[in-house]
Design a protein around this motif. Sequence first.
Motif, PDB file in Angstrom:
ATOM      1  N   ALA A   6      12.218  -2.531 -25.263  1.00 33.98           N
ATOM      2  CA  ALA A   6      11.651  -2.156 -26.557  1.00 33.98           C
ATOM      3  C   ALA A   6      10.154  -1.914 -26.466  1.00 33.98           C
ATOM      4  O   ALA A   6       9.626  -1.028 -27.130  1.00 33.98           O
ATOM      5  N   GLY A   7       9.468  -2.664 -25.641  1.00 31.00           N
ATOM      6  CA  GLY A   7       8.032  -2.496 -25.498  1.00 31.00           C
ATOM      7  C   GLY A   7       7.636  -1.159 -24.893  1.00 31.00           C
ATOM      8  O   GLY A   7       6.518  -0.688 -25.083  1.00 31.00           O
ATOM      9  N   TYR A   8       8.539  -0.520 -24.177  1.00 31.80           N
ATOM     10  CA  TYR A   8       8.240   0.758 -23.546  1.00 31.80           C
ATOM     11  C   TYR A   8       8.489   1.940 -24.471  1.00 31.80           C
ATOM     12  O   TYR A   8       7.998   3.037 -24.234  1.00 31.80           O
ATOM     13  N   TRP A   9       9.223   1.747 -25.552  1.00 33.09           N
ATOM     14  CA  TRP A   9       9.572   2.862 -26.435  1.00 33.09           C
ATOM     15  C   TRP A   9       8.353   3.594 -26.965  1.00 33.09           C
ATOM     16  O   TRP A   9       8.336   4.826 -27.018  1.00 33.09           O
ATOM     17  N   CYS A  10       7.315   2.874 -27.351  1.00 30.66           N
ATOM     18  CA  CYS A  10       6.120   3.534 -27.888  1.00 30.66           C
ATOM     19  C   CYS A  10       5.502   4.456 -26.846  1.00 30.66           C
ATOM     20  O   CYS A  10       5.154   5.594 -27.154  1.00 30.66           O
ATOM     21  N   GLN A  11       5.383   3.995 -25.623  1.00 32.15           N
ATOM     22  CA  GLN A  11       4.836   4.838 -24.557  1.00 32.15           C
ATOM     23  C   GLN A  11       5.737   6.035 -24.299  1.00 32.15           C
ATOM     24  O   GLN A  11       5.264   7.158 -24.145  1.00 32.15           O
ATOM     25  N   TYR A  12       7.032   5.807 -24.255  1.00 29.31           N
ATOM     26  CA  TYR A  12       7.992   6.881 -23.998  1.00 29.31           C
ATOM     27  C   TYR A  12       7.901   7.962 -25.069  1.00 29.31           C
ATOM     28  O   TYR A  12       7.831   9.154 -24.766  1.00 29.31           O
ATOM     29  N   VAL A  13       7.894   7.559 -26.324  1.00 26.28           N
ATOM     30  CA  VAL A  13       7.876   8.530 -27.425  1.00 26.28           C
ATOM     31  C   VAL A  13       6.548   9.281 -27.466  1.00 26.28           C
ATOM     32  O   VAL A  13       6.530  10.502 -27.658  1.00 26.28           O
ATOM     33  N   THR A  14       5.435   8.596 -27.269  1.00 27.72           N
ATOM     34  CA  THR A  14       4.158   9.304 -27.281  1.00 27.72           C
ATOM     35  C   THR A  14       4.042  10.248 -26.079  1.00 27.72           C
ATOM     36  O   THR A  14       3.493  11.347 -26.211  1.00 27.72           O
ATOM     37  N   ASP A  15       4.583   9.862 -24.934  1.00 23.60           N
ATOM     38  CA  ASP A  15       4.603  10.771 -23.786  1.00 23.60           C
ATOM     39  C   ASP A  15       5.460  12.003 -24.085  1.00 23.60           C
ATOM     40  O   ASP A  15       5.117  13.126 -23.712  1.00 23.60           O
ATOM     41  N   TRP A  16       6.574  11.796 -24.761  1.00 23.99           N
ATOM     42  CA  TRP A  16       7.475  12.899 -25.132  1.00 23.99           C
ATOM     43  C   TRP A  16       6.735  13.892 -26.033  1.00 23.99           C
ATOM     44  O   TRP A  16       6.771  15.107 -25.798  1.00 23.99           O
ATOM     45  N   VAL A  17       6.041  13.377 -27.037  1.00 26.22           N
ATOM     46  CA  VAL A  17       5.282  14.230 -27.954  1.00 26.22           C
ATOM     47  C   VAL A  17       4.168  14.958 -27.201  1.00 26.22           C
ATOM     48  O   VAL A  17       3.945  16.160 -27.403  1.00 26.22           O
ATOM     49  N   ALA A  18       3.474  14.256 -26.328  1.00 27.10           N
ATOM     50  CA  ALA A  18       2.399  14.876 -25.556  1.00 27.10           C
ATOM     51  C   ALA A  18       2.936  16.004 -24.670  1.00 27.10           C
ATOM     52  O   ALA A  18       2.322  17.076 -24.585  1.00 27.10           O
ATOM     53  N   ASP A  19       4.074  15.792 -24.022  1.00 30.58           N
ATOM     54  CA  ASP A  19       4.663  16.832 -23.170  1.00 30.58           C
ATOM     55  C   ASP A  19       5.093  18.038 -23.998  1.00 30.58           C
ATOM     56  O   ASP A  19       4.868  19.189 -23.603  1.00 30.58           O
ATOM     57  N   LYS A  20       5.708  17.792 -25.133  1.00 24.40           N
ATOM     58  CA  LYS A  20       6.118  18.889 -26.010  1.00 24.40           C
ATOM     59  C   LYS A  20       4.904  19.691 -26.466  1.00 24.40           C
ATOM     60  O   LYS A  20       4.930  20.920 -26.515  1.00 24.40           O
TER      61      LYS A  20
END
Length: 53
Positions: A6-20
């Motif tokens: 759960a602690g990694y979700w924020c990093q994962y989602v922000t990385d996803w948005v940044a890549d998009k």
Amino acid sequence: MAAPYAGYWCQYVTDWVADKTRYRLTIDPAEHTALTQHLAECPDQPVTVTLAR
């Protein structure tokens, strides 16, 4: 009970948005809804974008 990683979700989602954003990729309505919901749980997580050339 919190989901695994759960602690990694924020990093994962922000990385996803940044890549998009970096590659100017589209986001469909379902993806937008999911990203918005996850980002709402990460109000202080910055999104850092370096645009592709």
